[in-house]
Design a protein around this motif. Structure first.
Motif, PDB file in Angstrom:
ATOM      1  N   ARG A  12       0.836  -1.208   0.000  1.00 47.78           N
ATOM      2  CA  ARG A  12       0.000   0.000   0.000  1.00 47.78           C
ATOM      3  C   ARG A  12       0.862   1.245   0.000  1.00 47.78           C
ATOM      4  O   ARG A  12       0.642   2.186  -0.750  1.00 47.78           O
ATOM      5  CB  ARG A  12      -0.937   0.007   1.208  1.00 47.78           C
ATOM      6  N   MET A  13       1.895   1.253   0.854  1.00 46.01           N
ATOM      7  CA  MET A  13       2.741   2.432   0.968  1.00 46.01           C
ATOM      8  C   MET A  13       3.578   2.658  -0.291  1.00 46.01           C
ATOM      9  O   MET A  13       3.936   3.794  -0.590  1.00 46.01           O
ATOM     10  CB  MET A  13       3.618   2.318   2.213  1.00 46.01           C
ATOM     11  N   ALA A  14       3.856   1.590  -1.028  1.00 48.39           N
ATOM     12  CA  ALA A  14       4.620   1.710  -2.273  1.00 48.39           C
ATOM     13  C   ALA A  14       3.698   1.915  -3.473  1.00 48.39           C
ATOM     14  O   ALA A  14       4.169   1.956  -4.609  1.00 48.39           O
ATOM     15  CB  ALA A  14       5.459   0.455  -2.477  1.00 48.39           C
ATOM     16  N   ASN A  15       2.410   2.068  -3.204  1.00 49.71           N
ATOM     17  CA  ASN A  15       1.402   2.218  -4.264  1.00 49.71           C
ATOM     18  C   ASN A  15       1.421   1.046  -5.246  1.00 49.71           C
ATOM     19  O   ASN A  15       1.213   1.224  -6.439  1.00 49.71           O
ATOM     20  CB  ASN A  15       1.585   3.537  -5.014  1.00 49.71           C
ATOM     21  N   GLU A  16       1.670  -0.153  -4.719  1.00 44.30           N
ATOM     22  CA  GLU A  16       1.703  -1.352  -5.551  1.00 44.30           C
ATOM     23  C   GLU A  16       0.573  -2.326  -5.211  1.00 44.30           C
ATOM     24  O   GLU A  16       0.486  -3.386  -5.819  1.00 44.30           O
ATOM     25  CB  GLU A  16       3.052  -2.058  -5.394  1.00 44.30           C
ATOM     26  N   ALA A  17      -0.281  -1.987  -4.265  1.00 45.37           N
ATOM     27  CA  ALA A  17      -1.362  -2.882  -3.853  1.00 45.37           C
ATOM     28  C   ALA A  17      -2.525  -2.797  -4.837  1.00 45.37           C
ATOM     29  O   ALA A  17      -2.879  -1.715  -5.306  1.00 45.37           O
ATOM     30  CB  ALA A  17      -1.840  -2.525  -2.449  1.00 45.37           C
ATOM     31  N   THR A  18      -3.084  -3.944  -5.124  1.00 45.66           N
ATOM     32  CA  THR A  18      -4.272  -3.984  -5.974  1.00 45.66           C
ATOM     33  C   THR A  18      -5.490  -3.607  -5.135  1.00 45.66           C
ATOM     34  O   THR A  18      -5.414  -3.563  -3.893  1.00 45.66           O
ATOM     35  CB  THR A  18      -4.489  -5.394  -6.545  1.00 45.66           C
ATOM     36  N   GLY A  19      -6.604  -3.370  -5.784  1.00 49.14           N
ATOM     37  CA  GLY A  19      -7.846  -3.085  -5.064  1.00 49.14           C
ATOM     38  C   GLY A  19      -8.228  -4.216  -4.139  1.00 49.14           C
ATOM     39  O   GLY A  19      -8.680  -3.997  -3.010  1.00 49.14           O
ATOM     40  N   GLU A  20      -8.027  -5.434  -4.603  1.00 47.91           N
ATOM     41  CA  GLU A  20      -8.341  -6.616  -3.787  1.00 47.91           C
ATOM     42  C   GLU A  20      -7.444  -6.667  -2.550  1.00 47.91           C
ATOM     43  O   GLU A  20      -7.901  -6.965  -1.450  1.00 47.91           O
ATOM     44  CB  GLU A  20      -8.150  -7.880  -4.621  1.00 47.91           C
ATOM     45  N   GLU A  21      -6.162  -6.349  -2.724  1.00 50.58           N
ATOM     46  CA  GLU A  21      -5.237  -6.351  -1.589  1.00 50.58           C
ATOM     47  C   GLU A  21      -5.585  -5.239  -0.595  1.00 50.58           C
ATOM     48  O   GLU A  21      -5.499  -5.438   0.621  1.00 50.58           O
ATOM     49  CB  GLU A  21      -3.802  -6.198  -2.085  1.00 50.58           C
ATOM     50  N   LEU A  22      -5.983  -4.092  -1.091  1.00 50.10           N
ATOM     51  CA  LEU A  22      -6.392  -3.000  -0.201  1.00 50.10           C
ATOM     52  C   LEU A  22      -7.641  -3.381   0.591  1.00 50.10           C
ATOM     53  O   LEU A  22      -7.738  -3.075   1.780  1.00 50.10           O
ATOM     54  CB  LEU A  22      -6.619  -1.720  -0.997  1.00 50.10           C
ATOM     55  N   ASP A  23      -8.585  -4.049  -0.065  1.00 50.19           N
ATOM     56  CA  ASP A  23      -9.782  -4.527   0.635  1.00 50.19           C
ATOM     57  C   ASP A  23      -9.414  -5.541   1.708  1.00 50.19           C
ATOM     58  O   ASP A  23      -9.947  -5.500   2.819  1.00 50.19           O
ATOM     59  CB  ASP A  23     -10.780  -5.146  -0.348  1.00 50.19           C
ATOM     60  N   LYS A  24      -8.504  -6.452   1.376  1.00 53.15           N
ATOM     61  CA  LYS A  24      -8.057  -7.467   2.328  1.00 53.15           C
ATOM     62  C   LYS A  24      -7.390  -6.802   3.526  1.00 53.15           C
ATOM     63  O   LYS A  24      -7.661  -7.155   4.680  1.00 53.15           O
ATOM     64  CB  LYS A  24      -7.093  -8.445   1.641  1.00 53.15           C
ATOM     65  N   LEU A  25      -6.536  -5.819   3.275  1.00 51.49           N
ATOM     66  CA  LEU A  25      -5.870  -5.089   4.359  1.00 51.49           C
ATOM     67  C   LEU A  25      -6.904  -4.390   5.233  1.00 51.49           C
ATOM     68  O   LEU A  25      -6.828  -4.460   6.458  1.00 51.49           O
ATOM     69  CB  LEU A  25      -4.876  -4.076   3.794  1.00 51.49           C
ATOM     70  N   ASP A  26      -7.863  -3.750   4.613  1.00 50.03           N
ATOM     71  CA  ASP A  26      -8.912  -3.061   5.359  1.00 50.03           C
ATOM     72  C   ASP A  26      -9.667  -4.034   6.262  1.00 50.03           C
ATOM     73  O   ASP A  26      -9.911  -3.750   7.435  1.00 50.03           O
ATOM     74  CB  ASP A  26      -9.868  -2.370   4.388  1.00 50.03           C
ATOM     75  N   ASN A  27     -10.011  -5.200   5.730  1.00 51.48           N
ATOM     76  CA  ASN A  27     -10.728  -6.213   6.523  1.00 51.48           C
ATOM     77  C   ASN A  27      -9.876  -6.729   7.672  1.00 51.48           C
ATOM     78  O   ASN A  27     -10.381  -6.910   8.792  1.00 51.48           O
ATOM     79  CB  ASN A  27     -11.184  -7.370   5.637  1.00 51.48           C
ATOM     80  N   LEU A  28      -8.601  -6.968   7.423  1.00 54.19           N
ATOM     81  CA  LEU A  28      -7.713  -7.448   8.490  1.00 54.19           C
ATOM     82  C   LEU A  28      -7.567  -6.404   9.591  1.00 54.19           C
ATOM     83  O   LEU A  28      -7.546  -6.734  10.781  1.00 54.19           O
ATOM     84  CB  LEU A  28      -6.343  -7.808   7.915  1.00 54.19           C
ATOM     85  N   LEU A  29      -7.482  -5.141   9.201  1.00 58.97           N
ATOM     86  CA  LEU A  29      -7.330  -4.083  10.200  1.00 58.97           C
ATOM     87  C   LEU A  29      -8.613  -3.868  10.994  1.00 58.97           C
ATOM     88  O   LEU A  29      -8.566  -3.510  12.174  1.00 58.97           O
ATOM     89  CB  LEU A  29      -6.866  -2.787   9.534  1.00 58.97           C
ATOM     90  N   LYS A  30      -9.758  -4.084  10.375  1.00 62.38           N
ATOM     91  CA  LYS A  30     -11.022  -3.990  11.109  1.00 62.38           C
ATOM     92  C   LYS A  30     -11.111  -5.064  12.188  1.00 62.38           C
ATOM     93  O   LYS A  30     -11.738  -4.863  13.223  1.00 62.38           O
ATOM     94  CB  LYS A  30     -12.205  -4.112  10.151  1.00 62.38           C
ATOM     95  N   ASP A  47       1.159   9.568   4.009  1.00 61.93           N
ATOM     96  CA  ASP A  47       0.395  10.173   2.926  1.00 61.93           C
ATOM     97  C   ASP A  47       0.477  11.694   2.891  1.00 61.93           C
ATOM     98  O   ASP A  47       0.022  12.311   1.939  1.00 61.93           O
ATOM     99  CB  ASP A  47      -1.079   9.743   2.997  1.00 61.93           C
ATOM    100  N   THR A  48       1.063  12.304   3.920  1.00 63.75           N
ATOM    101  CA  THR A  48       1.173  13.756   3.925  1.00 63.75           C
ATOM    102  C   THR A  48       2.256  14.204   2.971  1.00 63.75           C
ATOM    103  O   THR A  48       3.202  13.470   2.671  1.00 63.75           O
ATOM    104  CB  THR A  48       1.494  14.327   5.319  1.00 63.75           C
ATOM    105  N   ASN A  49       2.134  15.403   2.529  1.00 68.65           N
ATOM    106  CA  ASN A  49       3.153  16.004   1.673  1.00 68.65           C
ATOM    107  C   ASN A  49       4.423  16.151   2.493  1.00 68.65           C
ATOM    108  O   ASN A  49       4.396  16.603   3.628  1.00 68.65           O
ATOM    109  CB  ASN A  49       2.641  17.373   1.212  1.00 68.65           C
ATOM    110  N   ASP A  50       5.559  15.781   1.932  1.00 69.39           N
ATOM    111  CA  ASP A  50       6.832  15.854   2.654  1.00 69.39           C
ATOM    112  C   ASP A  50       7.101  17.246   3.203  1.00 69.39           C
ATOM    113  O   ASP A  50       7.573  17.406   4.315  1.00 69.39           O
ATOM    114  CB  ASP A  50       7.986  15.445   1.747  1.00 69.39           C
TER     115      ASP A  50
END
Length: 72
Positions: A12-30, A47-50
């Motif tokens: 996610r932080m490298a902007n390489e996660a697919t939508g499915e992976e982002l959903d999976k991460l969201d579910n795991l964090l919930k 995500d903030t501007n440097d």
């Protein structure tokens, strides 16, 4: 499980996660509120501007120095 979360976090932080992976991460964090809260702070910071992050860090440091000086 923890390794899987970290793999998804790094993608996610490298902007390489697919939508499915982002959903999976969201579910795991919930399912894990402690990890969710910690990673939310990390994501917010990441995500903030440097430039704004540097300004914010500088202001926080200045406030700390003012508090130290005030206590003397």
């Amino acid at each position: 499980m923890e390794d899987h979360i970290w793999m998804l976090v790094t993608k996610r932080m490298a902007n390489e996660a697919t939508g499915e992976e982002l959903d999976k991460l969201d579910n795991l964090l919930k399912q894990n509120p402690i990890a969710h809260n910690s990673l939310k702070l990390l994501f917010d910071w990441w995500d903030t501007n440097d430039e704004s992050a540097e300004d914010n860090t500088h202001l926080q440091f200045k406030k700390i120095l003012e508090r130290i000086d005030y206590k003397k």
